[in-house]
Write a protein that holds these residues in place. Structure first.
Motif, PDB file in Angstrom:
ATOM      1  N   ARG A 103       0.854  -1.188   0.000  1.00 51.94           N
ATOM      2  CA  ARG A 103       0.000   0.000   0.000  1.00 51.94           C
ATOM      3  C   ARG A 103       0.883   1.229   0.000  1.00 51.94           C
ATOM      4  O   ARG A 103       1.623   1.478   0.944  1.00 51.94           O
ATOM      5  CB  ARG A 103      -0.912   0.003   1.224  1.00 51.94           C
ATOM      6  CG  ARG A 103      -1.812   1.225   1.321  1.00 51.94           C
ATOM      7  CD  ARG A 103      -2.554   1.245   2.641  1.00 51.94           C
ATOM      8  NE  ARG A 103      -3.345   2.458   2.777  1.00 51.94           N
ATOM      9  CZ  ARG A 103      -2.855   3.616   3.236  1.00 51.94           C
ATOM     10  NH1 ARG A 103      -1.593   3.682   3.609  1.00 51.94           N
ATOM     11  NH2 ARG A 103      -3.635   4.686   3.314  1.00 51.94           N
ATOM     12  N   ALA A 107      -2.622   5.464  -1.701  1.00 56.97           N
ATOM     13  CA  ALA A 107      -3.682   4.467  -1.849  1.00 56.97           C
ATOM     14  C   ALA A 107      -4.765   4.659  -0.797  1.00 56.97           C
ATOM     15  O   ALA A 107      -4.483   4.973   0.366  1.00 56.97           O
ATOM     16  CB  ALA A 107      -3.113   3.055  -1.750  1.00 56.97           C
ATOM     17  N   ALA A 120      -6.621   8.257   1.071  1.00 63.60           N
ATOM     18  CA  ALA A 120      -5.261   8.348   0.557  1.00 63.60           C
ATOM     19  C   ALA A 120      -4.506   9.478   1.255  1.00 63.60           C
ATOM     20  O   ALA A 120      -5.110  10.456   1.723  1.00 63.60           O
ATOM     21  CB  ALA A 120      -5.291   8.581  -0.950  1.00 63.60           C
ATOM     22  N   ASP A 182      -5.412   3.023  -5.901  1.00 68.23           N
ATOM     23  CA  ASP A 182      -4.207   3.852  -5.876  1.00 68.23           C
ATOM     24  C   ASP A 182      -4.085   4.611  -7.188  1.00 68.23           C
ATOM     25  O   ASP A 182      -3.941   4.009  -8.256  1.00 68.23           O
ATOM     26  CB  ASP A 182      -2.976   2.975  -5.644  1.00 68.23           C
ATOM     27  CG  ASP A 182      -1.709   3.791  -5.437  1.00 68.23           C
ATOM     28  OD1 ASP A 182      -1.789   5.028  -5.504  1.00 68.23           O
ATOM     29  OD2 ASP A 182      -0.648   3.188  -5.211  1.00 68.23           O
ATOM     30  N   SER A 187       0.374   0.367  -5.900  1.00 66.53           N
ATOM     31  CA  SER A 187      -0.063  -0.567  -4.859  1.00 66.53           C
ATOM     32  C   SER A 187      -0.322  -1.932  -5.475  1.00 66.53           C
ATOM     33  O   SER A 187      -0.473  -2.066  -6.697  1.00 66.53           O
ATOM     34  CB  SER A 187      -1.326  -0.045  -4.161  1.00 66.53           C
ATOM     35  OG  SER A 187      -1.037   1.111  -3.401  1.00 66.53           O
TER      36      SER A 187
END
Length: 423
Positions: A103, A107, A120, A182, A187
């Motif tokens: 991640r 993301a 995010a 993302d 990601s």
């Protein structure tokens, strides 16, 4: 650390290596750095690693011996991707909870069943598992709960109920959907069945399927990669590429991801400058290429399916006609009977180079009776003044070449019933 990229270390193949639990120390780089908690010196460890079926990443871990503060982070070792990615995973078992998840800090993580989202850029990038993501969410929600119980007991009670639901998911008691989206495209969610398809996961940027094969040149074991790609304003196509590490042979092929179109397609592009040869071109294996000004025609069986630029297509035509032509090499190249033909082929190759440089105005025609070829419209969604697209009815001969005359797609049950003998 953000300045380390695959581009900056190109050519150093051993820099990014697969993780090895028995050789962890030799793979890490250690350095002193200031602790942002107590401002004393701590230790940062960097690990450059390669994630299978994904790409290279940089793992960093910091620990301070003075205040015992620690932190971890994962960054992509490459550039921001051309497209974002969205993974949707159905988590229904303990095996699904063990999936690794990369991640990035750009993301967002969502669980639609709980109406839960981690936006995010609110957390640093991490390399964890699905279970680890749930643990991190629980820890964040439980933080400052003691103060909430005194100040806002109703809010604290609702958070405790929500945390209990997260714990049920962590214990694999309730199935749920995990969505990782993302915008940077960096990601990743592990496919435990790789290289086979993962039935529990869908991705907007579909995964690359890898299957073993043999090199067509040296017959050594090799790998073929296949991916479904959506071409804007056209359709889906299947791109396949084979690379042999033994002899270096490389090949690629493109096939339409859809059916044969009801009508054939004839695309005519007027090439006037160097910008025109940079257009994307999809030439299916059933497509002919014509350049009327040069009285040139390339049959549908030549070159196979390709997804390239017009410049790349002209380069492939040049290789077939000139560079790899037997009349221009060996003893045949100097034979008196073929001297004129060789000169014509050389002049043709020079003309192709001139077209690729934008120094010659010509028309390039892609005539595909299957309707599965495409030339990029740089004015899309508006009409392209330099390009015409014609749809036409296929002739009986063209249907015969495509194998459509004898193809039957309906009425099987009726015919089967007529052919079965009565008892």
């Amino acid at each position: 650390m953000s300045g380390i990229t695959t581009e900056s270390v190109r050519g150093v193949g051993s820099l990014f290596r697969d993780l090895d639990a028995d050789d962890e120390e030799s793979q890490t780089t250690q350095m002193e750095s200031m602790c942002m908690n107590c401002h004393e010196n701590g230790t940062t460890r960097l690990l450059l690693s390669r994630i299978p079926f994904f790409r290279e990443v940089i793992l960093s871990s910091f620990h301070c011996d003075h205040c015992h503060w620690s932190d971890t982070e994962v960054q992509s070792a490459g550039r921001i991707q051309d497209q974002g990615v969205r993974y949707s995973v159905r988590v229904a078992s303990r095996r699904d909870l063990d999936r690794e998840v990369v991640r990035s800090d750009s993301a967002a993580v969502r669980i639609p069943e709980l109406d839960f989202e981690v936006p995010a850029f609110t957390q640093k990038g991490s390399l964890s598992t699905v279970e680890g993501l749930l643990d991190r969410a629980v820890a964040a929600l439980e933080q400052d709960q003691a103060a909430r119980r005194d100040a806002c007991p109703d809010v604290a009670a609702r958070i405790e109920q929500f945390v209990a639901r997260l714990r049920r998911l962590k214990a694999a008691q309730d199935p749920f959907t995990l969505v990782v989206e993302d915008v940077s495209g960096n990601s990743f969610v592990e496919n435990p069945a790789a290289p086979q398809r993962d039935d529990a996961m869908t991705s907007m940027r579909d995964e690359v399927l890898v299957f073993p094969t043999n090199c067509p040149e040296c017959n050594a074991p090799a790998s073929t990669r296949m991916k479904l790609v959506q071409i804007p304003h056209f359709k889906e196509v299947v791109i396949m590429a084979t690379n042999c590490d033994a002899c270096g042979h490389r090949t690629n092929e493109v096939k339409s991801g859809g059916a044969t179109e009801p009508l054939g397609t004839r695309i005519t592009l007027r090439v006037t400058c160097a910008a025109d040869v940079s257009r994307d071109v999809l030439k299916s294996e059933t497509c002919r290429v014509l350049i009327p000004e040069l009285e040139f025609e390339l049959g549908m069986a030549m070159l196979g399916g390709k997804f390239t630029t017009l410049e790349g297509l002209l380069a492939d035509v040049r290789d077939v006609v000139a560079a790899k032509n037997p009349f221009l090499c060996g003893d045949s190249g100097g034979a008196a009977t073929t001297a004129d033909r060789a000169a014509k082929l050389r002049r043709f190759a020079e003309q192709l180079d001139l077209i690729a440089a934008g120094g010659m105005v010509v028309h390039v025609v892609l005539d595909d009776p299957a309707g599965n070829s495409y030339v990029q419209n740089v004015y899309a969604p508006d009409p392209d003044p330099e390009m015409t697209v014609e749809k036409y009815e296929r002739s009986h001969e063209q249907n015969e070449e495509l194998g459509l005359n004898d193809m039957k797609t309906e009425g099987y049950e009726e015919e089967r019933g007529e052919e079965e003998p009565s008892e």
